[in-house]
Design an enzyme around this catalytic site. Structure first.
Site, PDB file in Angstrom:
ATOM      1  N   TRP A  20       0.818  -1.215   0.000  1.00  0.00           N
ATOM      2  CA  TRP A  20       0.000   0.000   0.000  1.00  0.00           C
ATOM      3  C   TRP A  20       0.854   1.269   0.000  1.00  0.00           C
ATOM      4  O   TRP A  20       0.534   2.252  -0.662  1.00  0.00           O
ATOM      5  CB  TRP A  20      -0.899  -0.035   1.239  1.00  0.00           C
ATOM      6  CG  TRP A  20      -1.756   1.147   1.486  1.00  0.00           C
ATOM      7  CD1 TRP A  20      -2.426   1.893   0.540  1.00  0.00           C
ATOM      8  CD2 TRP A  20      -2.065   1.738   2.755  1.00  0.00           C
ATOM      9  NE1 TRP A  20      -3.149   2.888   1.161  1.00  0.00           N
ATOM     10  CE2 TRP A  20      -2.944   2.812   2.521  1.00  0.00           C
ATOM     11  CE3 TRP A  20      -1.711   1.435   4.080  1.00  0.00           C
ATOM     12  CZ2 TRP A  20      -3.461   3.599   3.558  1.00  0.00           C
ATOM     13  CZ3 TRP A  20      -2.229   2.203   5.097  1.00  0.00           C
ATOM     14  CH2 TRP A  20      -3.084   3.278   4.838  1.00  0.00           C
ATOM     15  N   ARG A  21       1.961   1.255   0.744  1.00  0.00           N
ATOM     16  CA  ARG A  21       2.745   2.482   0.909  1.00  0.00           C
ATOM     17  C   ARG A  21       3.775   2.692  -0.195  1.00  0.00           C
ATOM     18  O   ARG A  21       4.541   3.646  -0.134  1.00  0.00           O
ATOM     19  CB  ARG A  21       3.424   2.496   2.286  1.00  0.00           C
ATOM     20  CG  ARG A  21       2.412   2.626   3.395  1.00  0.00           C
ATOM     21  CD  ARG A  21       3.050   2.629   4.772  1.00  0.00           C
ATOM     22  NE  ARG A  21       2.029   2.527   5.801  1.00  0.00           N
ATOM     23  CZ  ARG A  21       1.365   3.570   6.302  1.00  0.00           C
ATOM     24  NH1 ARG A  21       1.639   4.791   5.914  1.00  0.00           N
ATOM     25  NH2 ARG A  21       0.437   3.382   7.222  1.00  0.00           N
ATOM     26  N   TYR A  53      -4.287   0.726  -4.908  1.00  0.00           N
ATOM     27  CA  TYR A  53      -3.133   1.252  -4.173  1.00  0.00           C
ATOM     28  C   TYR A  53      -2.291   2.194  -5.036  1.00  0.00           C
ATOM     29  O   TYR A  53      -2.038   1.926  -6.209  1.00  0.00           O
ATOM     30  CB  TYR A  53      -2.258   0.109  -3.629  1.00  0.00           C
ATOM     31  CG  TYR A  53      -2.882  -0.593  -2.422  1.00  0.00           C
ATOM     32  CD1 TYR A  53      -4.018  -0.078  -1.780  1.00  0.00           C
ATOM     33  CD2 TYR A  53      -2.342  -1.772  -1.905  1.00  0.00           C
ATOM     34  CE1 TYR A  53      -4.589  -0.712  -0.684  1.00  0.00           C
ATOM     35  CE2 TYR A  53      -2.904  -2.413  -0.817  1.00  0.00           C
ATOM     36  CZ  TYR A  53      -4.038  -1.869  -0.210  1.00  0.00           C
ATOM     37  OH  TYR A  53      -4.605  -2.503   0.881  1.00  0.00           O
ATOM     38  N   LYS A  97     -16.511   8.782  -4.526  1.00  0.00           N
ATOM     39  CA  LYS A  97     -15.914   7.518  -4.046  1.00  0.00           C
ATOM     40  C   LYS A  97     -17.059   6.558  -3.710  1.00  0.00           C
ATOM     41  O   LYS A  97     -18.031   6.956  -3.055  1.00  0.00           O
ATOM     42  CB  LYS A  97     -15.062   7.782  -2.800  1.00  0.00           C
ATOM     43  CG  LYS A  97     -14.350   6.547  -2.310  1.00  0.00           C
ATOM     44  CD  LYS A  97     -13.457   6.834  -1.119  1.00  0.00           C
ATOM     45  CE  LYS A  97     -12.804   5.565  -0.614  1.00  0.00           C
ATOM     46  NZ  LYS A  97     -12.071   5.784   0.645  1.00  0.00           N
ATOM     47  N   HIS A 128     -12.841  -5.649  -1.032  1.00  0.00           N
ATOM     48  CA  HIS A 128     -12.065  -4.729  -0.188  1.00  0.00           C
ATOM     49  C   HIS A 128     -12.863  -4.168   0.999  1.00  0.00           C
ATOM     50  O   HIS A 128     -12.349  -4.065   2.108  1.00  0.00           O
ATOM     51  CB  HIS A 128     -11.557  -3.578  -1.072  1.00  0.00           C
ATOM     52  CG  HIS A 128     -10.323  -2.916  -0.567  1.00  0.00           C
ATOM     53  ND1 HIS A 128      -9.420  -2.294  -1.391  1.00  0.00           N
ATOM     54  CD2 HIS A 128      -9.831  -2.754   0.682  1.00  0.00           C
ATOM     55  CE1 HIS A 128      -8.433  -1.791  -0.672  1.00  0.00           C
ATOM     56  NE2 HIS A 128      -8.655  -2.059   0.592  1.00  0.00           N
ATOM     57  N   ARG A 129     -14.095  -3.775   0.745  1.00  0.00           N
ATOM     58  CA  ARG A 129     -14.960  -3.269   1.823  1.00  0.00           C
ATOM     59  C   ARG A 129     -16.399  -3.652   1.523  1.00  0.00           C
ATOM     60  O   ARG A 129     -16.776  -3.721   0.357  1.00  0.00           O
ATOM     61  CB  ARG A 129     -14.855  -1.733   1.951  1.00  0.00           C
ATOM     62  CG  ARG A 129     -13.584  -1.305   2.644  1.00  0.00           C
ATOM     63  CD  ARG A 129     -13.552   0.171   2.985  1.00  0.00           C
ATOM     64  NE  ARG A 129     -12.332   0.457   3.733  1.00  0.00           N
ATOM     65  CZ  ARG A 129     -12.206   0.347   5.050  1.00  0.00           C
ATOM     66  NH1 ARG A 129     -13.253   0.013   5.786  1.00  0.00           N
ATOM     67  NH2 ARG A 129     -11.052   0.596   5.643  1.00  0.00           N
ATOM     68  N   GLY A 260       3.757  -3.038   6.586  1.00  0.00           N
ATOM     69  CA  GLY A 260       3.807  -2.076   5.484  1.00  0.00           C
ATOM     70  C   GLY A 260       5.059  -1.225   5.423  1.00  0.00           C
ATOM     71  O   GLY A 260       5.087  -0.232   4.690  1.00  0.00           O
TER      72      GLY A 260
HETATM   73  N1  LIG Z   1      -7.732  -4.135   3.700  1.00  0.00           N
HETATM   74  C1  LIG Z   1      -7.642  -2.854   3.975  1.00  0.00           C
HETATM   75  O1  LIG Z   1      -8.633  -2.108   4.014  1.00  0.00           O
HETATM   76  C2  LIG Z   1      -6.291  -2.287   4.254  1.00  0.00           C
HETATM   77  C3  LIG Z   1      -6.162  -0.964   4.744  1.00  0.00           C
HETATM   78  C4  LIG Z   1      -4.878  -0.482   5.001  1.00  0.00           C
HETATM   79  C5  LIG Z   1      -3.763  -1.308   4.773  1.00  0.00           C
HETATM   80  N2  LIG Z   1      -3.934  -2.574   4.268  1.00  0.00           N
HETATM   81  C6  LIG Z   1      -2.793  -3.462   4.026  1.00  0.00           C
HETATM   82  O2  LIG Z   1      -1.995  -3.510   5.187  1.00  0.00           O
HETATM   83  C7  LIG Z   1      -0.643  -3.232   4.849  1.00  0.00           C
HETATM   84  C8  LIG Z   1       0.077  -2.664   6.035  1.00  0.00           C
HETATM   85  O3  LIG Z   1      -0.537  -1.448   6.472  1.00  0.00           O
HETATM   86  P1  LIG Z   1       0.369  -0.348   7.121  1.00  0.00           P
HETATM   87  O4  LIG Z   1       1.416   0.091   6.173  1.00  0.00           O
HETATM   88  O5  LIG Z   1      -0.515   0.702   7.718  1.00  0.00           O
HETATM   89  O6  LIG Z   1       1.064  -1.239   8.271  1.00  0.00           O
HETATM   90  P2  LIG Z   1       1.978  -0.927   9.518  1.00  0.00           P
HETATM   91  O7  LIG Z   1       3.073  -1.932   9.436  1.00  0.00           O
HETATM   92  O8  LIG Z   1       1.108  -0.841  10.705  1.00  0.00           O
HETATM   93  O9  LIG Z   1       2.558   0.538   9.298  1.00  0.00           O
HETATM   94  C9  LIG Z   1       3.607   0.812   8.428  1.00  0.00           C
HETATM   95  C10 LIG Z   1       4.106   2.204   8.740  1.00  0.00           C
HETATM   96  O10 LIG Z   1       4.766   2.191   9.994  1.00  0.00           O
HETATM   97  C11 LIG Z   1       6.056   2.726   9.865  1.00  0.00           C
HETATM   98  N3  LIG Z   1       6.977   2.002  10.741  1.00  0.00           N
HETATM   99  C12 LIG Z   1       7.175   0.674  10.810  1.00  0.00           C
HETATM  100  N4  LIG Z   1       8.115   0.359  11.743  1.00  0.00           N
HETATM  101  C13 LIG Z   1       8.505   1.547  12.265  1.00  0.00           C
HETATM  102  C14 LIG Z   1       9.430   1.891  13.273  1.00  0.00           C
HETATM  103  N5  LIG Z   1      10.151   0.961  13.931  1.00  0.00           N
HETATM  104  N6  LIG Z   1       9.588   3.200  13.576  1.00  0.00           N
HETATM  105  C15 LIG Z   1       8.874   4.145  12.930  1.00  0.00           C
HETATM  106  N7  LIG Z   1       7.975   3.877  11.945  1.00  0.00           N
HETATM  107  C16 LIG Z   1       7.784   2.579  11.623  1.00  0.00           C
HETATM  108  C17 LIG Z   1       6.434   2.516   8.410  1.00  0.00           C
HETATM  109  O11 LIG Z   1       7.381   3.476   8.016  1.00  0.00           O
HETATM  110  P3  LIG Z   1       8.720   3.020   7.171  1.00  0.00           P
HETATM  111  O12 LIG Z   1       8.269   2.650   5.819  1.00  0.00           O
HETATM  112  O13 LIG Z   1       9.548   4.268   7.241  1.00  0.00           O
HETATM  113  O14 LIG Z   1       9.332   1.890   7.944  1.00  0.00           O
HETATM  114  C18 LIG Z   1       5.105   2.707   7.718  1.00  0.00           C
HETATM  115  O15 LIG Z   1       4.855   4.078   7.476  1.00  0.00           O
HETATM  116  C19 LIG Z   1      -0.771  -2.298   3.644  1.00  0.00           C
HETATM  117  O16 LIG Z   1       0.409  -2.271   2.856  1.00  0.00           O
HETATM  118  C20 LIG Z   1      -1.904  -2.952   2.897  1.00  0.00           C
HETATM  119  O17 LIG Z   1      -1.399  -4.059   2.154  1.00  0.00           O
HETATM  120  C21 LIG Z   1      -5.176  -3.063   4.020  1.00  0.00           C
END
Ligand SMILES: NC(=O)c1ccc[n+]([C@@H]2O[C@H](COP(=O)([O-])OP(=O)(O)OC[C@H]3O[C@@H](n4cnc5c(N)ncnc54)[C@H](OP(=O)(O)O)[C@@H]3O)[C@@H](O)[C@H]2O)c1
Length: 296
Positions: A20-21, A53, A97, A128-129, A260
């Site tokens: 996603w990111r 995404y 949306k 997705h939702r 992510g």
């Molecule tokens: N089904 C849905 O509706 C839905 C919705 C949202 C997401 N998703 C899925 O879930 C996946 C993960 O979501 P998410 O990216 O929000 O997950 P997450 O792992 O909770 O958050 C990732 C974020 O946390 C930061 N981070 C991680 N470790 C860190 C640390 N030690 N210190 C500081 N920052 C840290 C990362 O930055 P860095 O990159 O700088 O490490 C990134 O910005 C998405 O890629 C997507 O595939 C699904």
């Protein structure tokens, strides 16, 4: 890394990587190729996508890497999603949306995903939702069709309530294999609102999005949690991100976190979460810090 079985012939890595990111304005193809290869080296072989995404661009971003490295496809599993329609320059006919689960849209979305990803099948397709206007008979029929055509191996949902899940399943002759929902120390309601219990009862493995609260765990605004993390990080000789994943992995339902981070060193660190045996009371120390009070 262990594989978690979702069906008799199908498993995902215990930690899934979510794209996603990714942002093709900030990252190059070689950056994302590095992430994919690092994940595979670490045993994370499952990648979570959605058609939308990065403004509908990340499937193609991933697909370019697959095209240049055809041997990769058989080594990895692709989850993707359909149903959300974003306002986007890429979608000039969309003026609000919304969610679309018409058979035409599902079919078109799957075909677009396959083209963009440069693959002839996805391993898992998720709705997705939930949409109040989903015609479940029509949507279920199309899920069976894309599976019968070999375009999709398995199907599931995301962000569905237990009743929404049951409603769709009641019209389907194939199983919904998961519900991908948000859960973390900053969003723990699903532990008590029935969302996780429902999947646990059915022996289905929940996929967990934003397991680190989307990074909000680290923004300094959760002082009680940070204080407890500091103590436990010392005790377990680890870091907050790893311990927050270990907190999820401690749940007996077999949660599959979808991480992510864009940083390979953080992906690598996440692996150690599976080896942490969080003691019962330490799990509650973090839970109570997240609740801001003692459990009743
Ligand atoms: N089904 C849905 O509706 C839905 C919705 C949202 C997401 N998703 C899925 O879930 C996946 C993960 O979501 P998410 O990216 O929000 O997950 P997450 O792992 O909770 O958050 C990732 C974020 O946390 C930061 N981070 C991680 N470790 C860190 C640390 N030690 N210190 C500081 N920052 C840290 C990362 O930055 P860095 O990159 O700088 O490490 C990134 O910005 C998405 O890629 C997507 O595939 C699904």
């Amino acid at each position: 890394m262990k594989q978690i079985s979702l069906q008799s012939n199908f498993s995902l890595s215990q930690i899934v990587y979510g794209v996603w990111r990714w942002d093709n304005k900030k990252q190059s193809e070689s950056d994302v190729q590095q992430i994919i290869e690092a994940c595979l080296e670490f045993g994370i072989d499952s990648f979570d996508h959605a058609d939308i995404y990065n403004d509908y661009r990340n499937e193609a971003f991933f697909g370019k890497v697959l095209k240049q490295n055809p041997s990769l496809r058989s080594q990895l599993k692709i989850i993707t999603k359909c149903g959300i329609q974003l306002l986007s320059n890429n979608k000039p006919t969309t003026y609000v949306k919304h969610y679309n689960y018409s058979s035409e849209h599902i079919q078109m979305s799957v075909d677009n995903s396959l083209r963009n990803l440069n693959t002839d099948y996805v391993d898992v397709l998720l709705f997705h939702r939930p949409s109040p206007l989903m015609n479940v008979d029509e949507a279920a029929k199309m899920l069976e069709t894309v599976v019968n055509m070999g375009k999709v191996k398995y199907v599931g949902v995301s962000n569905f309530t237990p009743t929404q899940f049951s409603l769709l399943q009641s019209r389907l002759n194939i199983p919904l294999i998961t519900n991908q929902i948000e859960l973390s120390l900053l969003h723990h309601q699903p532990l008590i609102d029935g969302s996780i219990d429902f999947l646990y009862e059915k022996n289905l493995k929940p996929m967990i999005w934003s397991p680190l609260g989307g990074g909000r765990l680290f923004d300094g605004s959760h002082s009680m949690l940070s204080k407890e993390f500091e103590k436990l990080n010392d005790k377990y000789n680890t870091t907050t991100d790893v311990l927050a994943l270990a907190w999820l992995l401690r749940h007996p339902a077999g949660l599959i976190p979808v991480i992510g981070t864009n940083k390979t060193e953080r992906i690598k660190a996440a692996l150690s979460a599976v080896d942490i045996n969080l003691e019962l009371q330490d799990w509650f120390v973090l839970y109570e810090a997240a609740l801001g009070q003692e459990v009743p």
